[in-house]
Write a protein that holds these residues in place. Structure first.
Motif, short mmCIF file in Angstrom:
data_model
loop_
_atom_site.label_atom_id
_atom_site.label_comp_id
_atom_site.label_asym_id
_atom_site.label_seq_id
_atom_site.Cartn_x
_atom_site.Cartn_y
_atom_site.Cartn_z
N GLY A 57 40.38 37.22 55.24
CA GLY A 57 38.95 36.90 55.35
C GLY A 57 38.45 37.08 56.76
O GLY A 57 37.40 36.56 57.14
N ASN A 61 32.12 39.53 43.64
CA ASN A 61 31.09 40.22 44.42
C ASN A 61 30.23 41.05 43.46
O ASN A 61 30.58 42.18 43.12
N GLY A 81 33.64 35.24 50.26
CA GLY A 81 34.08 36.48 50.90
C GLY A 81 35.38 36.28 51.66
O GLY A 81 35.86 37.16 52.36
P1 P6P Z 1 34.42 42.19 49.39
C1 P6P Z 1 38.64 39.76 52.88
O1 P6P Z 1 38.49 41.05 53.48
C2 P6P Z 1 39.21 39.99 51.49
O2 P6P Z 1 40.43 40.63 51.56
C3 P6P Z 1 39.31 38.66 50.75
O3 P6P Z 1 39.56 37.60 51.60
C4 P6P Z 1 37.96 38.55 50.08
O4 P6P Z 1 38.00 37.79 48.88
C5 P6P Z 1 37.61 40.00 49.78
O5 P6P Z 1 38.31 40.80 50.73
C6 P6P Z 1 36.12 40.26 49.92
O6 P6P Z 1 35.92 41.62 49.59
O7 P6P Z 1 34.63 43.59 48.85
O8 P6P Z 1 33.73 41.28 48.37
O9 P6P Z 1 33.77 42.13 50.74
#
Ligand code: P6P
Length: 337
Positions: free
Chosen positions: A117, A209, A244
């Motif tokens: 994250g 997302n 996220g």
């Molecule tokens: P997106 C953070 O980069 C991560 O690996 C996870 O912690 C998070 O759930 C996901 O990617 C978020 O990805 O595509 O929604 O920005």
């Protein structure tokens, strides 16, 4: 609550699992020390020159944040000296990391995402370290290889995560339930705060997302519509909560109930197996979820039963409350996937 440290808890309660050995306690001690060092930097990130990106991209093709790099270096430096590991694998490193011969080595293997994250660091949103612990499959006197590491999640000795947020927490399982500890910064100890965590069998929250809606296939769209609908098995729409940061979303759903979803999407560059990594994200969290009474699937297969073909293998991930995850698997099955 009586103040119970991690060491006391492992010695007292993890009596049956392989984790009860002193070596595991040693491993956990050094993992905790690494996390305290990372937490200290995460909590001061805005005051030190370690915010922002390094300008490099990692093996995943993602921007490496300065704190990512710091967390990765801290874990590798500390854990190669713990004396019970023969190898490590990090989300940030293309290949396995063998513990140098100048250090005492052991039979354990540590796999980790040093700072999940991390794109959220600069805006002061929770990030975390995810870890998975295996035992080597080859004899101790042989050279450790990738084959020792590519094991399915059912082989994990222990797994868990550190969550750096309003408080710093450790949540882990060694196969005898899931236990949460909160760092008391005044004494520098993680103290038992959430004994025997159980995830509600059905949640009220879904985490995904939704901006990828147009890149999902029809069965996936129907699954997301199910959680938004009032005609689902719950009889009411689920609330959308998406930080996220996988660790933050997973932890909230673990305590309160809910489902986190990262399906395959058909954006460019297309990632046919989704974004999240099997060995350092999906598998450890699946072990925690199942030990807390939850479930984790890639839509078709139980995450813990997937044998990785490569170190950085990615998987679609649906993880959290058992009934919600089961419904996803049923909908994909009905769609003939
Ligand atoms: P997106 C953070 O980069 C991560 O690996 C996870 O912690 C998070 O759930 C996901 O990617 C978020 O990805 O595509 O929604 O920005």
């Amino acid at each position: 609550m009586r103040q119970v440290t991690v060491t006391e808890h492992v010695l007292l309660h993890q009596t049956k699992s392989p984790a009860a050995s002193g070596k595991f306690t040693t491993l956990l001690y050094d993992l905790i020390l690494s996390a305290k060092m990372i937490a200290r930097s995460v909590n001061k990130a805005g005051l030190l020159d370690i915010l922002g990106a390094t300008g490099e991209t990692n093996v995943q093709g993602e921007q490496v944040q300065k704190l990512d790099e710091y967390a990765n270096r801290t874990l590798i430096h500390r854990m190669e000296r713990t004396g019970v590991l023969c190898a490590m694998a990090s989300e940030e490193n293309a290949d396995i990391i063998k513990v140098p011969e100048r250090f005492k080595r052991g039979e354990y293997i540590l796999i980790f995402d040093p700072l999940d994250g991390s794109s959220n660091i600069d805006v002061n949103i929770n990030v975390g370290t995810i870890f998975s612990i295996l035992k080597r499959t080859s004899p101790n006197d042989e050279d450790v290889t990738l084959a020792d590491i590519l094991q399915s999640g059912t082989e994990q000795v222990a797994a868990g995560y550190f969550l750096y947020g309003p408080s710093t927490m450790l949540v882990y399982t060694s196969g005898e339930g899931v236990h949460g500890f909160t760092l008391d910064p005044t004494v520098g100890e993680f103290l038992l705060s959430h004994p025997d965590i159980r995830i509600p069998e059905r949640g009220k929250v879904y985490s995904v997302n939704e901006s990828y809606y147009h890149y999902w296939d029809e069965p996936t769209r129907k699954i997301i519509e199910y959680f938004k609908s009032k005609d689902n098995e719950r009889g009411a729409p689920y609330s959308l909560r998406y930080v996220g940061s996988l660790v933050a979303d997973f932890h909230r759903n673990l305590l309160n109930g809910g489902i986190f979803m990262y399906p395959v999407d058909h954006r460019i560059p297309h990632k046919p197996q989704g974004k999240l990594r099997l060995m350092c994200e999906a598998s450890p969290l699946a072990f925690v979820a199942e030990q807390a009474g939850g479930a984790a699937t890639d839509g078709k297969r139980r995450i813990l039963e997937i044998k990785p073909g490569e170190l950085h293998e990615r998987v679609p991930l649906f993880i959290g409350s058992a009934k919600d995850v089961e419904h996803v698997a049923k909908m994909y099955e009905e769609a003939g996937q």
